[in-house]
Design a protein around this motif. Sequence first.
Motif, PDB file in Angstrom:
ATOM      1  N   VAL A  21       0.858  -1.180   0.000  1.00  0.00           N
ATOM      2  CA  VAL A  21       0.000   0.000   0.000  1.00  0.00           C
ATOM      3  C   VAL A  21       0.893   1.228   0.000  1.00  0.00           C
ATOM      4  O   VAL A  21       1.935   1.267   0.665  1.00  0.00           O
ATOM      5  N   SER A  22       0.507   2.236  -0.750  1.00  0.00           N
ATOM      6  CA  SER A  22       1.363   3.399  -0.936  1.00  0.00           C
ATOM      7  C   SER A  22       1.483   4.213   0.348  1.00  0.00           C
ATOM      8  O   SER A  22       0.594   4.211   1.209  1.00  0.00           O
ATOM      9  N   GLY A  23       2.593   4.942   0.432  1.00  0.00           N
ATOM     10  CA  GLY A  23       2.798   5.819   1.571  1.00  0.00           C
ATOM     11  C   GLY A  23       1.730   6.897   1.658  1.00  0.00           C
ATOM     12  O   GLY A  23       1.301   7.262   2.756  1.00  0.00           O
ATOM     13  N   LEU A  24       1.290   7.424   0.514  1.00  0.00           N
ATOM     14  CA  LEU A  24       0.250   8.452   0.525  1.00  0.00           C
ATOM     15  C   LEU A  24      -1.041   7.917   1.111  1.00  0.00           C
ATOM     16  O   LEU A  24      -1.739   8.613   1.869  1.00  0.00           O
ATOM     17  N   THR A  25      -1.395   6.667   0.773  1.00  0.00           N
ATOM     18  CA  THR A  25      -2.606   6.070   1.324  1.00  0.00           C
ATOM     19  C   THR A  25      -2.486   5.910   2.835  1.00  0.00           C
ATOM     20  O   THR A  25      -3.412   6.231   3.592  1.00  0.00           O
ATOM     21  N   LEU A  26      -1.338   5.423   3.287  1.00  0.00           N
ATOM     22  CA  LEU A  26      -1.121   5.251   4.719  1.00  0.00           C
ATOM     23  C   LEU A  26      -1.160   6.585   5.449  1.00  0.00           C
ATOM     24  O   LEU A  26      -1.776   6.719   6.514  1.00  0.00           O
ATOM     25  N   ALA A  27      -0.496   7.574   4.879  1.00  0.00           N
ATOM     26  CA  ALA A  27      -0.480   8.899   5.503  1.00  0.00           C
ATOM     27  C   ALA A  27      -1.891   9.478   5.588  1.00  0.00           C
ATOM     28  O   ALA A  27      -2.260  10.106   6.591  1.00  0.00           O
ATOM     29  N   GLY A  28      -2.690   9.238   4.538  1.00  0.00           N
ATOM     30  CA  GLY A  28      -4.061   9.731   4.548  1.00  0.00           C
ATOM     31  C   GLY A  28      -4.903   9.078   5.637  1.00  0.00           C
ATOM     32  O   GLY A  28      -5.698   9.747   6.306  1.00  0.00           O
ATOM     33  N   GLU A  29      -4.738   7.773   5.812  1.00  0.00           N
ATOM     34  CA  GLU A  29      -5.510   7.077   6.844  1.00  0.00           C
ATOM     35  C   GLU A  29      -5.115   7.531   8.242  1.00  0.00           C
ATOM     36  O   GLU A  29      -5.942   7.563   9.150  1.00  0.00           O
ATOM     37  N   LEU A  30      -3.838   7.867   8.414  1.00  0.00           N
ATOM     38  CA  LEU A  30      -3.362   8.309   9.725  1.00  0.00           C
ATOM     39  C   LEU A  30      -3.505   9.813   9.925  1.00  0.00           C
ATOM     40  O   LEU A  30      -3.304  10.311  11.036  1.00  0.00           O
ATOM     41  N   ASP A  31      -3.816  10.533   8.846  1.00  0.00           N
ATOM     42  CA  ASP A  31      -3.938  11.991   8.882  1.00  0.00           C
ATOM     43  C   ASP A  31      -2.623  12.647   9.312  1.00  0.00           C
ATOM     44  O   ASP A  31      -2.591  13.498  10.200  1.00  0.00           O
ATOM     45  N   VAL A  32      -1.529  12.198   8.665  1.00  0.00           N
ATOM     46  CA  VAL A  32      -0.211  12.786   8.919  1.00  0.00           C
ATOM     47  C   VAL A  32       0.426  13.125   7.579  1.00  0.00           C
ATOM     48  O   VAL A  32      -0.046  12.698   6.519  1.00  0.00           O
ATOM     49  N   SER A  33       1.512  13.838   7.633  1.00  0.00           N
ATOM     50  CA  SER A  33       2.229  14.163   6.397  1.00  0.00           C
ATOM     51  C   SER A  33       2.985  12.934   5.913  1.00  0.00           C
ATOM     52  O   SER A  33       3.259  12.005   6.673  1.00  0.00           O
ATOM     53  N   ILE A  34       3.361  12.955   4.624  1.00  0.00           N
ATOM     54  CA  ILE A  34       4.107  11.825   4.068  1.00  0.00           C
ATOM     55  C   ILE A  34       5.480  11.721   4.736  1.00  0.00           C
ATOM     56  O   ILE A  34       5.991  10.609   4.945  1.00  0.00           O
ATOM     57  N   ARG A  35       6.087  12.843   5.114  1.00  0.00           N
ATOM     58  CA  ARG A  35       7.384  12.791   5.779  1.00  0.00           C
ATOM     59  C   ARG A  35       7.257  12.133   7.146  1.00  0.00           C
ATOM     60  O   ARG A  35       8.121  11.340   7.555  1.00  0.00           O
ATOM     61  N   THR A  36       6.170  12.447   7.869  1.00  0.00           N
ATOM     62  CA  THR A  36       5.936  11.801   9.165  1.00  0.00           C
ATOM     63  C   THR A  36       5.720  10.309   8.985  1.00  0.00           C
ATOM     64  O   THR A  36       6.222   9.497   9.771  1.00  0.00           O
ATOM     65  N   LEU A  37       5.002   9.949   7.943  1.00  0.00           N
ATOM     66  CA  LEU A  37       4.750   8.531   7.670  1.00  0.00           C
ATOM     67  C   LEU A  37       6.062   7.790   7.417  1.00  0.00           C
ATOM     68  O   LEU A  37       6.294   6.700   7.958  1.00  0.00           O
TER      69      LEU A  37
END
Length: 230
Positions: A21-37
């Motif tokens: 699963v892409s980092g953008l998808t994960l970041a979106g689910e967690l409501d964080v920035s891609i750098r934080t992810l």
Amino acid sequence: MSRSERLLDLIQILRRHRRPVSGLTLAGELDVSIRTLYRDIATLQGQGAPIEGEPGLGYVLKPGFMLPPLMFTDEEIEAIVLGSRWVAKQPDTRLSAAAADALAKIAAVLPDDLREELDATALLVGPSAEATREGADLGIIRKAIRAERKLEMTYQDASGTGSRRIVWPFALGFFDKVRVMVAWCEMRQDFRHFRADRISELAAIDTRYPRRRAAMLKEWRATLDTTRKL
């Protein structure tokens, strides 16, 4: 949300995905920035979590990674207890015993405070309606489903007519009063639902059926909207 809670949520999200699963998808689910992810992924990997992947390709959690039991939330403990108590009241004696054993194993490794929560949960399973006496050994059916093996049986339909069948079982439904085996029937060359209380002379055949259980389950589900056979 604390960082430790976010890392736990990230593990749980990865558990739900069997494919990268892409980092953008994960970041979106967690409501964080891609750098934080990316930092969180690196932290988990550094702590031993078997997360594979890289930016641009996606991430996947390898099977078998176990979370420490202290990570259970109150709601997760309630769900575990309620589900185990419901299964323990089912007429399938081996499955009900397994549910009680599983709950005892979970309780044995929980920290004291969480064990107290488990023992004190107020979610109870009430008495169920009187179930129909089973004609089939559900343990045989469950074992055949797991091993993708054929079953031979005598089945009595609603009119009382009996027939000898060879079936490919791939699911078992638990209802209030009856248990229903879902299988491909060689005689009918189609999916059929068989009530366990109408099954007799049930025997496992040491022959693997030629299709995968997951594929048949997917096909069967697709037919439910248009055809229902009991």
